[in-house]
Design an enzyme around this catalytic site. Sequence first.
Site, mmCIF file in Angstrom:
data_model
loop_
_atom_site.group_PDB
_atom_site.id
_atom_site.type_symbol
_atom_site.label_atom_id
_atom_site.label_comp_id
_atom_site.label_asym_id
_atom_site.label_seq_id
_atom_site.Cartn_x
_atom_site.Cartn_y
_atom_site.Cartn_z
ATOM 1 N N LYS A 263 45.898 86.081 28.710
ATOM 2 C CA LYS A 263 45.666 87.503 28.966
ATOM 3 C C LYS A 263 45.173 87.596 30.402
ATOM 4 O O LYS A 263 44.152 86.985 30.737
ATOM 5 C CB LYS A 263 44.612 88.071 28.010
ATOM 6 C CG LYS A 263 45.019 88.011 26.531
ATOM 7 C CD LYS A 263 43.939 88.591 25.625
ATOM 8 C CE LYS A 263 44.331 88.448 24.155
ATOM 9 N NZ LYS A 263 43.253 88.880 23.235
ATOM 10 N N GLY A 291 47.503 90.340 24.300
ATOM 11 C CA GLY A 291 47.238 91.753 24.587
ATOM 12 C C GLY A 291 45.814 92.139 24.259
ATOM 13 O O GLY A 291 45.105 91.413 23.555
HETATM 14 O O1 OSB Z 1 42.577 88.167 19.582
HETATM 15 O O2 OSB Z 1 44.363 88.754 20.592
HETATM 16 C C1 OSB Z 1 43.305 89.034 20.041
HETATM 17 C C2 OSB Z 1 43.077 92.800 19.693
HETATM 18 C C3 OSB Z 1 41.731 92.988 19.825
HETATM 19 C C4 OSB Z 1 40.921 91.902 20.019
HETATM 20 C C5 OSB Z 1 41.444 90.629 20.061
HETATM 21 C C6 OSB Z 1 42.810 90.440 19.940
HETATM 22 C C7 OSB Z 1 43.630 91.532 19.715
HETATM 23 C C8 OSB Z 1 45.042 91.461 19.485
HETATM 24 C C9 OSB Z 1 45.781 92.624 20.034
HETATM 25 O O3 OSB Z 1 45.564 90.612 18.808
HETATM 26 C C10 OSB Z 1 47.126 92.370 20.538
HETATM 27 C C11 OSB Z 1 47.725 93.607 21.119
HETATM 28 O O4 OSB Z 1 47.248 94.127 22.162
HETATM 29 O O5 OSB Z 1 48.695 94.083 20.554
HETATM 30 MG MG MG Z 2 43.387 86.308 19.723
#
Ligand code: OSB
Ligand code: MG
Length: 372
Positions: A263, A291
Amino acid sequence: MEICRIDTYRVRLPLRTPFETSYGLLTEKAFDLLILTDELGNQGLGELVAFEQPDYIEETLETARIIVTKHLIPLLIQDEILHPEEISERFSVVKGNEMAKSSLETAVWDLYAKRQNQSLKTFFTDTRKMIPVGVSVGIQRDLDLLLEQIAEYVNQGYQRVKLKIKPGYDLKPVAYIRQQFPRLELMVDGNSAYTVDDIPHLQKLDQFQLAMIEQPFAANDFLDHSLLQQALQTKICLDENIRSLKDCQLAYALGSCQSINLKIPRVGGITEALRIVQFCQEKELLVWLGGMFESGIGRALNLQFASQKVFTFPGDISAYNRYFYEDVITEPFELEKGSLRVPSGLGIGVKLNQAVLNQWGQRETLYNKNKI
Ligand code: OSB
Ligand code: MG
């Protein structure tokens, strides 16, 4: 180039459906947009993606705002910027706080690309226009509803499903999904909810042909992840652990994972993210783009970055309507045969939707050199 003005929009967008992870429930996404204006009137856009609770990592939206205004903006405006690669070095006197840094660093890249009359992806090598994407599915205790939700996403064309799990909610939902979708590209994400004592239990996930198991253990743990990876056939993927290239090198040296969820905001911006991509390619670690429930601004950045052909594994970059009713950009991203299209405009390639920003956001000027 010179940054003459910095504005922010503090935005809250309601989510279409609440998103549950092992950390808790997210019902709306709060984030800040940062708008840098140069001496020629060009504008660079960045998104501050930190969550409101310090549960995913330490940073929160509020702490990141303080770091941005009090510590990073003074560094950004003190000297002329020749190239965006200078920014991560300039910010290095501030420890940690990667999401705060990334919100400005990525905005500088956008601004630089626009000044050069280029799309951001032209600064990366080996790119393409259509990006295969997946979807991250929250915890849903009613397994029939869960299955319905997944069937809907699969019908829409999503090329991979990530299921959030936690102790007491793992083998059963996974087995249930696998039974209905034997060939679906499926993975799970524990968001740090397990401990080393759970290794025998997590080994039972090996039977489900998962693409990977993301971040089962604590965000600062490399050793237990290494023990687990040795005890598993399935790849471990690290998310919360990876804040820098150094973290990737450590994970690789210890054998803590075989995959990296990259990320851009979690590693402080584009410059560090590019270093990580290069390292993963050298070491043949599977790297893919994660994400943070971004708005269209962060999503546009993610698509520009994921245009690099190394990102073959479908990212957590879903269409806007998987998250929101409306987005802060004029042409929100829609799914096209399981892919999203990299916007072709200058910089990150998208324009702000002023009406949506006026409705859901609050504007503030953080810096104004000429008091214009
Ligand atoms: O662990 O990737 C993660 C969303 C909130 C907090 C942590 C995570 C996530 C997601 C979201 O998995 C993925 C996305 O933006 O679609
Ligand atoms: Mg994750």
